[in-house]
Scaffold this active site. Sequence first.
Site, short mmCIF file in Angstrom:
data_model
loop_
_atom_site.label_atom_id
_atom_site.label_comp_id
_atom_site.label_asym_id
_atom_site.label_seq_id
_atom_site.Cartn_x
_atom_site.Cartn_y
_atom_site.Cartn_z
N ASP A 45 81.56 101.48 -34.43
CA ASP A 45 80.53 100.46 -34.24
C ASP A 45 79.30 100.77 -35.09
O ASP A 45 78.64 99.87 -35.59
CB ASP A 45 80.13 100.41 -32.75
N ASP A 151 58.75 106.05 -20.33
CA ASP A 151 59.19 106.46 -21.67
C ASP A 151 59.38 105.28 -22.61
O ASP A 151 59.20 105.42 -23.81
CB ASP A 151 60.52 107.24 -21.57
N LYS A 166 73.59 99.94 -21.32
CA LYS A 166 74.45 100.35 -20.21
C LYS A 166 74.06 101.74 -19.72
O LYS A 166 74.03 102.01 -18.52
CB LYS A 166 75.92 100.30 -20.63
N SER A 167 73.74 102.62 -20.65
CA SER A 167 73.31 103.98 -20.26
C SER A 167 72.02 103.93 -19.45
O SER A 167 71.73 104.86 -18.69
CB SER A 167 73.08 104.85 -21.50
N ALA A 186 63.01 105.34 -18.04
CA ALA A 186 62.23 106.29 -17.22
C ALA A 186 60.82 105.78 -16.89
O ALA A 186 59.82 106.38 -17.33
CB ALA A 186 62.17 107.65 -17.91
P1 NAP Z 1 75.15 107.11 -32.59
O1 NAP Z 1 74.13 107.83 -31.75
O2 NAP Z 1 75.83 107.86 -33.68
O3 NAP Z 1 76.29 106.47 -31.65
C1 NAP Z 1 76.06 105.97 -30.42
C2 NAP Z 1 77.38 105.56 -29.75
O4 NAP Z 1 77.21 104.20 -29.31
C3 NAP Z 1 78.62 105.59 -30.62
O5 NAP Z 1 79.70 106.09 -29.87
C4 NAP Z 1 78.83 104.13 -30.97
O6 NAP Z 1 80.19 103.80 -31.19
C5 NAP Z 1 78.38 103.48 -29.69
N1 NAP Z 1 78.00 102.05 -29.80
C6 NAP Z 1 77.29 101.42 -30.76
N2 NAP Z 1 77.16 100.13 -30.45
C7 NAP Z 1 77.82 99.93 -29.27
C8 NAP Z 1 78.05 98.80 -28.45
N3 NAP Z 1 77.58 97.59 -28.77
N4 NAP Z 1 78.78 98.96 -27.32
C9 NAP Z 1 79.27 100.18 -26.97
N5 NAP Z 1 79.08 101.28 -27.71
C10 NAP Z 1 78.35 101.16 -28.85
O7 NAP Z 1 74.42 105.86 -33.20
P2 NAP Z 1 75.01 104.68 -34.06
O8 NAP Z 1 76.49 104.83 -34.22
O9 NAP Z 1 74.15 104.51 -35.26
O10 NAP Z 1 74.76 103.46 -33.05
C11 NAP Z 1 73.46 103.09 -32.67
C12 NAP Z 1 73.58 102.60 -31.27
O11 NAP Z 1 73.80 103.70 -30.42
C13 NAP Z 1 72.34 101.94 -30.72
O12 NAP Z 1 72.26 100.59 -31.11
C14 NAP Z 1 72.53 102.12 -29.22
O13 NAP Z 1 73.19 101.01 -28.60
C15 NAP Z 1 73.43 103.32 -29.12
N6 NAP Z 1 72.68 104.41 -28.47
C16 NAP Z 1 73.08 104.77 -27.23
C17 NAP Z 1 72.35 105.73 -26.54
C18 NAP Z 1 72.79 106.09 -25.16
O14 NAP Z 1 73.78 105.51 -24.67
N7 NAP Z 1 72.09 107.00 -24.50
C19 NAP Z 1 71.24 106.35 -27.10
C20 NAP Z 1 70.87 105.95 -28.38
C21 NAP Z 1 71.60 104.97 -29.06
P3 NAP Z 1 81.02 104.34 -32.46
O15 NAP Z 1 81.37 105.76 -32.16
O16 NAP Z 1 82.23 103.44 -32.47
O17 NAP Z 1 80.18 104.19 -33.68
#
Ligand code: NAP
Length: 268
Positions: A45, A151, A166-167, A186
């Site tokens: 993604d 935060d 979701k997180s 937070a």
């Molecule tokens: P990353 O930190 O390398 O990856 C974050 C994870 O989120 C990866 O496993 C990615 O999937 C997954 N992801 C991205 N979009 C998603 C969606 N729409 N639904 C479900 N999972 C998704 O960062 P990145 O790959 O550049 O992606 C940025 C995204 O990470 C942000 O837009 C945010 O949604 C997400 N993120 C999540 C958290 C958290 O959950 N605590 C924190 C920061 C950011 P793939 O492994 O397939 O790339």
Amino acid sequence: MRITIQNNQKETSVRVAEKLRQMLTEKGFQLVEMQPDIVITIGGDGTLLSAFHRQAHRLKDVRFIGIHTGHLGFYTDWREYQLEELVESIAKDKGDFISYPLLDVEVFEADEMQDSHHFLALNEATIQSSVETLVCDVFIDDFCLEKFRGDGICVATPTGSTGYNKSLGGAVLSPRLEVLQMTEIASINNRIFRTLSAPLVISKEETISVRPAKGRHIIITVDHMQFEQRQIREIRLSLASERIRFYRDRHPHFWQRVSDAFIGETSL
Ligand code: NAP
């Protein structure tokens, strides 16, 4: 048909990209770096998010196809062993697509002489403070809902609802909905400070405005990108007029993806 291939640097993705390039060239497709009709991403993604941002200025002219080389993705429909099927499908393409809502982020700097900045997000935008607690007023249109302390604040699209949203305890939303969801990161809640403390969903006619307290240095993230700290007057978040378009042939049921990604096989 002009096609761009964008892959991450994982060994498998590089190998799949090379093979796909060869197969598309043999079929007579034009592989280009600029102005593609179709962008094929190979990775996860994250790879699709970065391809989306490269094409964000021309979304009406481009469709996306995601091939995943890792675990199941939300924006990636094809697997590396389906390349032949994919190339055959593109050869018969009739231009069909499925489109999803995007988030429009407009940032107004504290200096009123500066123009506002516009961004589009596929997943979400967050507003956070660099070191101190984020203090800001949150408006829905002209109505001041709350003074937030904590935060940060996250505003996600329906397809982004399975990501950071979701997180943060946000609901997973069907991408058929034209809505945005705000979640708190937070928040501080005690006898003095109070926030809604629950995710909220706004309609496409509504706008969330976040007005940080004066003098605070704000960090804004848009999907995987982070913007330098600046003094910001207001951030307006609303549903964008643009949408992202995916190539239609193979687009599994959204709830099937949710089940595959988060639940998997149960022992019922
Ligand atoms: P990353 O930190 O390398 O990856 C974050 C994870 O989120 C990866 O496993 C990615 O999937 C997954 N992801 C991205 N979009 C998603 C969606 N729409 N639904 C479900 N999972 C998704 O960062 P990145 O790959 O550049 O992606 C940025 C995204 O990470 C942000 O837009 C945010 O949604 C997400 N993120 C999540 C958290 C958290 O959950 N605590 C924190 C920061 C950011 P793939 O492994 O397939 O790339």
